[in-house]
Write an enzyme that holds these catalytic residues in place. Sequence first.
Site, PDB file in Angstrom:
ATOM      1  N   SER A  64       0.834  -1.207   0.000  1.00  0.00           N
ATOM      2  CA  SER A  64       0.000   0.000   0.000  1.00  0.00           C
ATOM      3  C   SER A  64       0.864   1.249   0.000  1.00  0.00           C
ATOM      4  CB  SER A  64      -0.925  -0.010   1.225  1.00  0.00           C
ATOM      5  OG  SER A  64      -1.736   1.145   1.250  1.00  0.00           O
ATOM      6  N   LYS A  65       1.935   1.229   0.787  1.00  0.00           N
ATOM      7  CA  LYS A  65       2.834   2.383   0.842  1.00  0.00           C
ATOM      8  C   LYS A  65       3.524   2.605  -0.505  1.00  0.00           C
ATOM      9  CE  LYS A  65       6.877   4.228   3.286  1.00  0.00           C
ATOM     10  NZ  LYS A  65       6.253   5.465   3.781  1.00  0.00           N
ATOM     11  N   MET A  66       3.979   1.523  -1.144  1.00  0.00           N
ATOM     12  CA  MET A  66       4.654   1.658  -2.431  1.00  0.00           C
ATOM     13  C   MET A  66       3.717   2.259  -3.475  1.00  0.00           C
ATOM     14  SD  MET A  66       7.785   0.620  -1.989  1.00  0.00           S
ATOM     15  CE  MET A  66       7.654   1.342  -0.331  1.00  0.00           C
TER      16      MET A  66
END
Length: 290
Positions: A171-173
């Site tokens: 999700s962060k990427m």
Amino acid sequence: MKTIGFLGFGEASFNISEGLRDEGLSGVRAFDAGWQREPYGTVVRERAERAGVTLENSAEDLIEKVDIVVCSISANMAVPVAQQVASFLRPDQIYVDLNSAGPDTKVEVEKIVAPHATFVDVAIMGTVPGNRHKVPMLAAGKGAQEIADYLNGFGARVTALEGPAGKASASKMFRSIFMKGYVMLLLEAVVAGRKFGLEDDVLVSIRDTLASGDFLKQANDMIARGVIHAERREHEMDEVIATLNSLDVDATMSVATKNKLAWCVSQGFREHFNAQPPADYHDIFAVLAR
């Protein structure tokens, strides 16, 4: 009360530990490989004193004294550090990987850590300075709910996701695709605008477009219309790139935009939707799945 130790005491560890201390969590410890070397050592020691954190002389000393080990270092060191410390871990411990690494790296770290301790993939989803321990975080993996419950008890904002380790960092990427790209798009726009003394006008125009209304509805409409009108916009980007080239301004982001628009054309979105933007952008995934 469980004790927490940070492997690596950089900006994120410092701000989070200081925030947790202010919420009543005591006994936080840390080990940083550079804390006994100058000039970095002075910074680490000052941060530790300010946050009420006890510095340990080695990773082994740290792990021996805490219940939760939080690894917060450079992403490229996530696997090597896990390999170095895995044998020190105990079955009753939780190992939190807070590094800004991709899902494959988190899965690799889990394979190293899981035989020794419970592994949790945690991704920081905002800016730590200013937000400190209240920065939004996602957690995934076997110990996700446990670590979320514990940290949230001290005012943290950790959301536990259902699913395996790697999901939080994924999700962060994907968020970074936009957040990092957005900054570079702004940079390219104002550098070009500066050539005509228009940099502030450009930002005002962007603000007026993006700062109005419901963001999720706006994003839905922009994506849905973007894939339908990709061919026309690709040609418009040819003009943008030509303009930047004439001004001797780097056009990296504009070239990438043109290429992505060309990709949209090749997917046949316009034909599939009969030149009408879909009401829900999720509908485009059916085209991509063909």
